[in-house]
Design an enzyme around this catalytic site. Sequence first.
Site, PDB file in Angstrom:
ATOM      1  N   GLY A  88       0.793  -1.234   0.000  1.00 13.61           N
ATOM      2  CA  GLY A  88       0.000   0.000   0.000  1.00 13.61           C
ATOM      3  C   GLY A  88       0.822   1.281   0.000  1.00 13.61           C
ATOM      4  O   GLY A  88       0.259   2.359  -0.137  1.00 13.61           O
ATOM      5  N   ILE A 136       0.215   2.403  -6.981  1.00  9.26           N
ATOM      6  CA  ILE A 136      -1.211   2.073  -7.138  1.00  9.26           C
ATOM      7  C   ILE A 136      -1.844   1.783  -5.779  1.00  9.26           C
ATOM      8  O   ILE A 136      -2.950   2.238  -5.479  1.00  9.26           O
ATOM      9  CB  ILE A 136      -1.409   0.884  -8.110  1.00  9.26           C
ATOM     10  CG1 ILE A 136      -0.800   1.210  -9.479  1.00  9.26           C
ATOM     11  CG2 ILE A 136      -2.899   0.567  -8.267  1.00  9.26           C
ATOM     12  CD1 ILE A 136      -0.854   0.074 -10.497  1.00  9.26           C
ATOM     13  N   ASP A 161       7.171  -7.935   5.527  1.00  8.33           N
ATOM     14  CA  ASP A 161       7.527  -8.621   4.283  1.00  8.33           C
ATOM     15  C   ASP A 161       6.478  -9.708   4.032  1.00  8.33           C
ATOM     16  O   ASP A 161       6.229 -10.537   4.915  1.00  8.33           O
ATOM     17  CB  ASP A 161       8.922  -9.238   4.505  1.00  8.33           C
ATOM     18  CG  ASP A 161       9.419 -10.025   3.321  1.00  8.33           C
ATOM     19  OD1 ASP A 161       8.672 -10.159   2.321  1.00  8.33           O
ATOM     20  OD2 ASP A 161      10.561 -10.527   3.399  1.00  8.33           O
ATOM     21  N   THR A 218      -1.212  -8.280 -14.241  1.00  7.54           N
ATOM     22  CA  THR A 218      -0.815  -7.381 -15.331  1.00  7.54           C
ATOM     23  C   THR A 218      -1.218  -7.959 -16.683  1.00  7.54           C
ATOM     24  O   THR A 218      -1.280  -9.186 -16.844  1.00  7.54           O
ATOM     25  CB  THR A 218       0.715  -7.171 -15.315  1.00  7.54           C
ATOM     26  OG1 THR A 218       1.095  -6.474 -16.496  1.00  7.54           O
ATOM     27  CG2 THR A 218       1.493  -8.474 -15.258  1.00  7.54           C
ATOM     28  N   ASP A 219      -1.405  -7.076 -17.655  1.00  9.69           N
ATOM     29  CA  ASP A 219      -1.669  -7.540 -19.028  1.00  9.69           C
ATOM     30  C   ASP A 219      -0.439  -8.221 -19.623  1.00  9.69           C
ATOM     31  O   ASP A 219      -0.527  -8.915 -20.641  1.00  9.69           O
ATOM     32  CB  ASP A 219      -2.122  -6.381 -19.934  1.00  9.69           C
ATOM     33  CG  ASP A 219      -1.120  -5.233 -20.030  1.00  9.69           C
ATOM     34  OD1 ASP A 219      -0.062  -5.296 -19.382  1.00  9.69           O
ATOM     35  OD2 ASP A 219      -1.404  -4.272 -20.773  1.00  9.69           O
ATOM     36  N   GLU A 220       0.728  -7.987 -19.012  1.00 12.52           N
ATOM     37  CA  GLU A 220       1.958  -8.528 -19.593  1.00 12.52           C
ATOM     38  C   GLU A 220       2.011 -10.059 -19.557  1.00 12.52           C
ATOM     39  O   GLU A 220       2.816 -10.667 -20.248  1.00 12.52           O
ATOM     40  CB  GLU A 220       3.182  -7.926 -18.902  1.00 12.52           C
ATOM     41  CG  GLU A 220       3.185  -6.411 -19.045  1.00 12.52           C
ATOM     42  CD  GLU A 220       4.543  -5.750 -18.925  1.00 12.52           C
ATOM     43  OE1 GLU A 220       5.557  -6.449 -18.836  1.00 12.52           O
ATOM     44  OE2 GLU A 220       4.566  -4.508 -18.923  1.00 12.52           O
ATOM     45  N   TYR A 243       9.835 -10.557 -15.299  1.00 12.21           N
ATOM     46  CA  TYR A 243       8.751  -9.920 -14.528  1.00 12.21           C
ATOM     47  C   TYR A 243       7.408 -10.548 -14.880  1.00 12.21           C
ATOM     48  O   TYR A 243       6.655 -10.990 -13.999  1.00 12.21           O
ATOM     49  CB  TYR A 243       8.726  -8.401 -14.807  1.00 12.21           C
ATOM     50  CG  TYR A 243       7.377  -7.783 -14.481  1.00 12.21           C
ATOM     51  CD1 TYR A 243       6.902  -7.744 -13.174  1.00 12.21           C
ATOM     52  CD2 TYR A 243       6.553  -7.264 -15.494  1.00 12.21           C
ATOM     53  CE1 TYR A 243       5.652  -7.203 -12.876  1.00 12.21           C
ATOM     54  CE2 TYR A 243       5.306  -6.725 -15.205  1.00 12.21           C
ATOM     55  CZ  TYR A 243       4.860  -6.701 -13.886  1.00 12.21           C
ATOM     56  OH  TYR A 243       3.628  -6.179 -13.597  1.00 12.21           O
ATOM     57  N   LYS A 297       4.742 -12.841 -12.629  1.00 13.20           N
ATOM     58  CA  LYS A 297       3.340 -12.485 -12.382  1.00 13.20           C
ATOM     59  C   LYS A 297       2.415 -13.610 -12.864  1.00 13.20           C
ATOM     60  O   LYS A 297       1.412 -13.926 -12.211  1.00 13.20           O
ATOM     61  CB  LYS A 297       2.980 -11.165 -13.082  1.00 13.20           C
ATOM     62  CG  LYS A 297       3.619  -9.932 -12.485  1.00 13.20           C
ATOM     63  CD  LYS A 297       3.280  -9.671 -11.028  1.00 13.20           C
ATOM     64  CE  LYS A 297       1.884  -9.144 -10.799  1.00 13.20           C
ATOM     65  NZ  LYS A 297       1.639  -8.799  -9.374  1.00 13.20           N
ATOM     66  N   LEU A 307       7.848   4.966 -17.723  1.00 10.70           N
ATOM     67  CA  LEU A 307       8.016   5.892 -18.843  1.00 10.70           C
ATOM     68  C   LEU A 307       7.491   7.312 -18.578  1.00 10.70           C
ATOM     69  O   LEU A 307       8.224   8.280 -18.772  1.00 10.70           O
ATOM     70  CB  LEU A 307       7.351   5.324 -20.109  1.00 10.70           C
ATOM     71  CG  LEU A 307       7.515   6.243 -21.325  1.00 10.70           C
ATOM     72  CD1 LEU A 307       8.965   6.351 -21.768  1.00 10.70           C
ATOM     73  CD2 LEU A 307       6.644   5.765 -22.491  1.00 10.70           C
ATOM     74  N   ARG A 338      15.017  -2.509 -25.172  1.00 14.11           N
ATOM     75  CA  ARG A 338      14.874  -3.418 -24.026  1.00 14.11           C
ATOM     76  C   ARG A 338      14.891  -4.853 -24.570  1.00 14.11           C
ATOM     77  O   ARG A 338      14.111  -5.163 -25.480  1.00 14.11           O
ATOM     78  CB  ARG A 338      13.534  -3.116 -23.362  1.00 14.11           C
ATOM     79  CG  ARG A 338      13.137  -4.049 -22.266  1.00 14.11           C
ATOM     80  CD  ARG A 338      11.697  -3.758 -21.805  1.00 14.11           C
ATOM     81  NE  ARG A 338      11.628  -2.693 -20.835  1.00 14.11           N
ATOM     82  CZ  ARG A 338      10.477  -2.187 -20.369  1.00 14.11           C
ATOM     83  NH1 ARG A 338       9.316  -2.646 -20.796  1.00 14.11           N
ATOM     84  NH2 ARG A 338      10.485  -1.220 -19.475  1.00 14.11           N
ATOM     85  N   PRO A 339      15.729  -5.731 -24.042  1.00 14.44           N
ATOM     86  CA  PRO A 339      15.708  -7.116 -24.532  1.00 14.44           C
ATOM     87  C   PRO A 339      14.322  -7.741 -24.348  1.00 14.44           C
ATOM     88  O   PRO A 339      13.695  -7.573 -23.293  1.00 14.44           O
ATOM     89  CB  PRO A 339      16.738  -7.821 -23.640  1.00 14.44           C
ATOM     90  CG  PRO A 339      17.625  -6.730 -23.132  1.00 14.44           C
ATOM     91  CD  PRO A 339      16.753  -5.514 -23.004  1.00 14.44           C
TER      92      PRO A 339
HETATM   93  O1  DAU Z   1       1.213  -3.225 -18.875  1.00 14.42           O
HETATM   94  C1  DAU Z   1       1.194  -3.185 -17.477  1.00 14.42           C
HETATM   95  C2  DAU Z   1       2.609  -3.017 -17.019  1.00 14.42           C
HETATM   96  O2  DAU Z   1       2.993  -1.703 -17.361  1.00 14.42           O
HETATM   97  C3  DAU Z   1       2.825  -3.270 -15.537  1.00 14.42           C
HETATM   98  O3  DAU Z   1       2.526  -4.607 -15.258  1.00 14.42           O
HETATM   99  C4  DAU Z   1       4.275  -2.995 -15.181  1.00 14.42           C
HETATM  100  O4  DAU Z   1       4.473  -3.180 -13.807  1.00 14.42           O
HETATM  101  C5  DAU Z   1       4.614  -1.588 -15.565  1.00 14.42           C
HETATM  102  O5  DAU Z   1       5.992  -1.349 -15.305  1.00 14.42           O
HETATM  103  C6  DAU Z   1       4.314  -1.337 -17.034  1.00 14.42           C
HETATM  104  O6  DAU Z   1       5.254  -2.050 -17.870  1.00 14.42           O
HETATM  105  P1  DAU Z   1       5.911  -1.364 -19.146  1.00 14.42           P
HETATM  106  O7  DAU Z   1       7.163  -2.061 -19.436  1.00 14.42           O
HETATM  107  O8  DAU Z   1       4.929  -1.210 -20.249  1.00 14.42           O
HETATM  108  O9  DAU Z   1       6.160   0.118 -18.528  1.00 14.42           O
HETATM  109  P2  DAU Z   1       7.407   1.100 -18.606  1.00 14.42           P
HETATM  110  O10 DAU Z   1       6.946   2.409 -18.052  1.00 14.42           O
HETATM  111  O11 DAU Z   1       8.641   0.507 -18.079  1.00 14.42           O
HETATM  112  O12 DAU Z   1       7.592   1.271 -20.175  1.00 14.42           O
HETATM  113  C7  DAU Z   1       6.553   1.716 -20.997  1.00 14.42           C
HETATM  114  C8  DAU Z   1       7.072   1.659 -22.416  1.00 14.42           C
HETATM  115  O13 DAU Z   1       8.086   2.651 -22.600  1.00 14.42           O
HETATM  116  C9  DAU Z   1       7.723   0.341 -22.775  1.00 14.42           C
HETATM  117  O14 DAU Z   1       7.436   0.041 -24.133  1.00 14.42           O
HETATM  118  C10 DAU Z   1       9.221   0.612 -22.596  1.00 14.42           C
HETATM  119  C11 DAU Z   1       9.336   2.063 -22.968  1.00 14.42           C
HETATM  120  N1  DAU Z   1      10.389   2.825 -22.271  1.00 14.42           N
HETATM  121  C12 DAU Z   1      10.400   2.769 -20.909  1.00 14.42           C
HETATM  122  C13 DAU Z   1      11.348   3.462 -20.196  1.00 14.42           C
HETATM  123  C14 DAU Z   1      11.386   3.380 -18.693  1.00 14.42           C
HETATM  124  C15 DAU Z   1      11.293   3.596 -22.978  1.00 14.42           C
HETATM  125  O15 DAU Z   1      11.259   3.673 -24.212  1.00 14.42           O
HETATM  126  N2  DAU Z   1      12.226   4.294 -22.266  1.00 14.42           N
HETATM  127  C16 DAU Z   1      12.308   4.250 -20.902  1.00 14.42           C
HETATM  128  O16 DAU Z   1      13.213   4.898 -20.324  1.00 14.42           O
END
Ligand code: DAU
Length: 344
Positions: free
Chosen positions: A8, A12, A59, A123-125, A147, A151, A187, A270-271
Amino acid sequence: MKLLVTGGAGFIGSHFIRFWLRRHPSDEVVNVDQLGYAGSLERLTDVESHSGYRFVRGDICDSDAVHTLMQGVDGVIHFAAQTHVDRSITDASPFLRTNVEGTGVLLRQAHAQAVRRFIHVSTDEVYGPVLDGAVDERAALSPRSPYAASKAAGDMLAQSFFHTYGLGVIVVRPTNIFGPGQLPEKLIPLCLTHAYEGRPIPIYGDGLQRRAWLFVDDLCDALERIMEQGSAGSIYNVASPQERTNLETVRRILQLVDRSTDLIQFVMDRPGHDRRYAMDDRALCLLGWQAKTSFEEGLSSTVKWYWQHAEWWRPIVQALRENPYHWLNRPFGSGSVQTSGAVV
Ligand code: DAU
């Protein structure tokens, strides 16, 4: 009603606690959070004095602590997780520990103490990339990052407790969430904080990956409906039609804060980067849910919040910078990674 909220003090979870106490002022909410790198009690200063709210540092992998916390609880809402994909690429072990083992401890204790409702926030992931159309809750899971895999394991464990023991488990799979107080490793807040300080904004690969964004209050609303009306054993997607490429999102933010797009810096991808996620959320809409905040409205209140709360995020950003992801250390073009069939 007595709720146990895990994680909490996270982004979120803290919004959810505030939302819940506003709408259910006579409920009791116990917040258990380890206060790891992503947890901050500063997110909750406005609810600290609420008579129904209690914080316990703990924890979720600690079975004895969870046993005590679970006493008299009617419902658990489980947010506590390692959530950042980039971190899971560097080291999967904290993800396995919290997202799998921790979830298992909570489920076992919830079952032992006959808790009525257990909402597992996933998550949708877990579905993996969805290049066309949208997937509903029956789609096969195909997680591609450590990750997402952790999940997916947590989701399956949670569902197994419904099937095996009849525990009132519901799995919720939200899309990308944003809003005030999100850790600036994601992001949108990363872009905002970098823009504020005039630092380059790293865009992974070609920046054409697509994400569907939902404002955090709309997720809290969905979770409340699911808690109150969802059926045990079900899965609910929480989707958003507000889909944008990352480049579009970053450009729009820069426009809103009046900064040049010259700050955009393309870096190595990102890999295993998923190009797109997309879900069908008809099951949730049947409970009467509908998002109320447009991307533009949500973004402008988020921008405003970050502009007014630099004292909150500055030390966090500083700490995050001290531990960059090892795979991101190379500028665009100096390494090659196979992503979705294309070498970048
Ligand atoms: O879809 C739900 C998910 O969204 C959650 O389960 C995750 O916990 C959450 O971190 C988020 O995952 P993403 O990988 O989509 O979020 P992130 O903000 O890390 O990245 C969003 C997009 O932007 C992704 O395509 C990677 C890209 N990105 C991210 C970062 C941090 C960049 O291009 N540059 C960056 O510096």
